[in-house]
Design an enzyme around this catalytic site. Structure first.
Site, mmCIF file in Angstrom:
data_model
loop_
_atom_site.group_PDB
_atom_site.id
_atom_site.type_symbol
_atom_site.label_atom_id
_atom_site.label_comp_id
_atom_site.label_asym_id
_atom_site.label_seq_id
_atom_site.Cartn_x
_atom_site.Cartn_y
_atom_site.Cartn_z
ATOM 1 C CB CYS A 152 66.402 29.056 22.360
ATOM 2 S SG CYS A 152 68.199 29.196 22.676
ATOM 3 C CB CYS A 199 67.785 30.549 19.827
ATOM 4 S SG CYS A 199 68.759 29.136 20.423
ATOM 5 C CG ASP A 200 64.589 32.136 18.302
ATOM 6 O OD1 ASP A 200 65.196 31.778 17.484
ATOM 7 O OD2 ASP A 200 63.499 31.027 19.237
#
Length: 316
Positions: A132, A135-136
């Site tokens: 992701c 997300c990261d």
């Protein structure tokens, strides 16, 4: 006989459990083989509201579970393998519990990221390997990263990562991309993006603690090389965990549950879907939690007597 059964314990299922438990609906939550969902595979979560300094993914899920338990939610371990949704009460076959019956069913079994299946991949998940970018990506500011994939998602994530990383290398096992022309053009126009085409990933390389690169094989020459990178993002798609629902609910071509727009109602009144199992676009913890709230409220109205019509007959 239960009033409401929730399948899955990611952000969607746990949020639904909190709402239903507070409404005295005594929900029973079936935890599958990966309690907490994909967030338990991540390290720090910095984009979930309410945690100024961030929070570890497993800790966030455990906190949500404790909150649901506080209001009376009941958790049972098992994997749903079969359903009978012809008539209420619905029947759910759980491998460790046998057949259970429920007046309403909430499905939040999520979607799993497709993995490469190469050495080092699972071991380094959360230690430089991610599924992701949204997300990261923040954790890789001024770093070198790799995106594995050739579709629209891979191009989109590669472009997104250029906001943080100093270099993004797209690795694809074919010499042609599957992505749409507009997405390809956008990626190729970005000076931060480099290309390793016709290369098959062989293994994830580590320095003993975290990811340090990706070993690939050139499909033309058979020669192997290591591409140095601080992070590797796998972007080859997701598959919804809906195999046990085929033939029982309306699913799209990819297997995601189709819901009535603006609701969590499925094609069967009394059955609701929330989280990534019905969302192939956003796939974020906060959007999953939001649909978990919606599912609980839709379910509560259903159980209180507001029976819903079968809207699926009017769907195209």
């Amino acid at each position: 006989m239960y009033k409401a059964v929730i399948l899955g314990t990611g952000p969607a299922g746990l949020t639904a459990a909190i709402y239903l438990a507070r409404a005295n609906m005594e929900p029973v939550i079936i935890e599958g083989p990966e309690p907490g969902g994909q967030l338990t595979l991540t390290t720090e979560v910095e984009n979930f509201p309410g945690f100024e300094q961030g929070i570890l993914g497993p800790e966030l899920m455990e906190t949500m579970k404790k909150q649901a338990k506080r209001f009376g939610a009941i958790f049972k371990r098992g994997l749903a393998t079969k359903v009978d949704l012809k008539n209420a009460p619905f029947q759910v076959e759980v491998d460790s519990l046998g057949t259970i019956e429920t007046e309403a069913l909430l499905i939040s079994t999520g979607a799993s990221a497709k993995m490469l299946g190469i050495p080092g991949e699972k071991e380094l998940l959360g230690k430089g390997v991610s599924t992701c970018a949204t997300c990261d990506g923040f954790f890789f500011r001024d770093k070198k990263v790799i995106i594995v994939g050739g579709g629209d998602s891979a191009m989109e994530e590669a472009t997104f990562l250029t906001k943080f990383a100093k270099e993004v290398n797209i690795v694809h096992r074919r010499d042609e991309l599957r992505a749409s022309k507009i997405m390809q053009d956008r990626a190729r126009a970005n000076e931060k993006i480099t290309w390793s085409m016709n290369c098959t990933p062989v293994s994830v390389v580590s320095d003993g603690m975290k990811t340090s690169g990706l070993e690939v094989m050139n499909n033309d020459t058979g020669k192997k090389e290591i591409i140095d990178a601080d992070g590797i993002f796998i972007a080859i798609g997701h598959h919804p965990n809906t195999g046990f629902l085929k033939g029982h609910l309306r699913l799209d071509d990819q297997g995601y549950i189709i819901v009535e727009p603006g609701t969590t109602n499925t094609s069967v009144p009394g059955v609701f879907a929330c989280g990534d199992v019905q969302d192939h676009k956003y796939r974020q913890a906060i959007t999953a939690a939001g649909t978990g709230c919606m599912a609980a409220m839709d379910c509560e109205k259903y159980l209180e007597g507001e029976r819903m019509i079968d809207w699926s007959q009017n769907m195209s």
